[in-house]
Design an enzyme around this catalytic site. Structure first.
Site, mmCIF file in Angstrom:
data_model
loop_
_atom_site.group_PDB
_atom_site.id
_atom_site.type_symbol
_atom_site.label_atom_id
_atom_site.label_comp_id
_atom_site.label_asym_id
_atom_site.label_seq_id
_atom_site.Cartn_x
_atom_site.Cartn_y
_atom_site.Cartn_z
ATOM 1 C CB SER B 44 -0.939 0.005 1.210
ATOM 2 O OG SER B 44 -0.187 -0.026 2.390
ATOM 3 C CG HIS B 83 -0.996 3.485 5.362
ATOM 4 N ND1 HIS B 83 -2.311 3.144 5.376
ATOM 5 C CD2 HIS B 83 -0.392 2.610 4.512
ATOM 6 C CE1 HIS B 83 -2.512 2.090 4.580
ATOM 7 N NE2 HIS B 83 -1.352 1.752 4.056
ATOM 8 C CG ASP B 108 -5.009 4.588 6.274
ATOM 9 O OD1 ASP B 108 -5.138 4.347 5.067
ATOM 10 O OD2 ASP B 108 -3.906 4.629 6.857
#
Lengths: 183, 165
Positions: B44, B83, B108
């Site tokens: 990701s 992230h 998210d």
């Protein structure tokens, strides 16, 4: 005692030490190169013609809690920037993002949000030129609305190296806008 | 092989394991993170991080900046997520963060716990990514996800201890 295990161990240790020294050199040279290219002082950027728009959302995807109204903000902007100095032999990618910073309610509080970002993978793509570019994200605040506050816009970047530390900075130019009053 | 030799061998092994353990825990104290080195498991954040890359974390920053790549854990989900910080809202006591994977289309929110709309800097973060080594962590992915590799490796270690005494 020169059996296979000790040989493998010695070779492994030497390989580890050597690669650590090489990595150290790579990191040092990268930092020196970036300092020489003056990447923390890029001043040729322009961020102009910032036009905010606003809408009221009632979906949890847009920050609404229990369907209560939540103001969402988008902007359009013109952007010119040359980020080619950020690319050298140890640059894997540059992540460039447009942020807006605005004050919060209480003393010592502050907010910063991202309106737009882009992954730049090569030097050829590092000259940015946008007119009336729309923001990528619909932004909401922790409060119900933005209350017409003033925001400072910056173009910030993050260099992802092939090996070594992540490096951050922003161009020197800033832009300004005022959120729409929508109460 | 006599008893003395066997005990020495055992002690050497114990020394290796305990020093590795001490080094890991010391790093944990220095960085203030219970897991100061992590291996990337998902795509990701591509192309910044690929599966198998090693990340070095630091958890002594008082506040995160927008653009920081952070590692966080959600209650009830065991896998830590790497992230980037998309938004931050802070006052003098607390900081709220919204994160997003560079390679994901949306933020998210759907990864967080039910009713959770932000990460809490103090409670949810394991650390900030400061440094990066490519690919080397792939061996842990092989060990944990590929049984043939796992037992092959175990077998090799076992065989070597039988043959090279």
């Amino acid at each position: 005692m020169f059996n296979l295990v000790t040989r493998v161990q010695t070779a492994g240790n030497q390989a580890l030490t050597a690669s650590m020294v090489v990595t150290g050199f790579v990191i040092l040279l990268t930092l020196l190169q970036l300092a020489q290219d003056n990447v923390w002082g890029i001043s040729t950027t322009s961020i102009t013609n910032i036009q905010p728009t606003s809408s009221i959302k009632r979906s949890s995807q847009y920050g609404s809690v229990n369907r209560k109204p939540k103001e969402n903000s988008k902007i359009q902007f013109d952007l010119d920037a040359d980020l080619t100095p950020l690319f050298n032999w140890n640059t894997k990618q540059v992540f460039v993002y447009l942020t807006a910073e605005y004050p919060g309610k209480s003393e010592g509080s502050s907010n910063k949000v991202t309106y737009w970002d882009k992954i730049i993978k090569s030097k050829d793509e590092a000259k940015l030129h946008y007119v009336n570019q729309r923001s990528k994200y619909s932004v909401w605040d922790v409060e119900k609305s933005f209350r017409g506050r003033n925001a400072t816009v910056r173009l910030e970047w993050n260099i992802q190296p092939h090996v070594g530390p992540l490096i951050y900075g922003s161009t020197e130019t800033t832009g300004n806008f005022q959120f729409l009053r929508n109460e | 092989m006599n008893l003395r030799q066997q005990i020495t061998q055992f002690l050497t092994l114990a020394y290796v394991f305990s020093s590795a353990f001490v080094a890991w825990k010391t790093l944990g104290i220095v960085t203030n993170s219970h897991s100061p080195i992590v291996v990337v498991l998902s795509g990701s954040m591509e192309p910044a991080f690929q599966r198998g890359d090693i990340l070095f974390l630091w958890n002594r920053d008082k506040q995160q900046k927008v653009g920081d790549i952070v590692v966080y854990e959600i209650e009830g989900k065991s896998i830590p997520i790497v992230h980037r910080v998309l938004r931050e809202h802070h006052n003098s006591e607390k900081q709220l963060l919204l994160t997003k994977g560079d390679n994901n289309a949306v933020d998210d929110l759907s990864l967080y716990a039910k009713k959770q709309s932000y990460l809490n800097r103090k409670e949810d973060l394991i650390g900030t990514v400061k440094g990066y080594l490519p690919f080397i962590g792939y061996i842990t992915i092989l060990i944990s996800e590929n049984i043939y590799f796992k037992y092959g490796l175990l077998g090799l270690v076992g065989l070597s201890s039988v043959f090279f005494e």
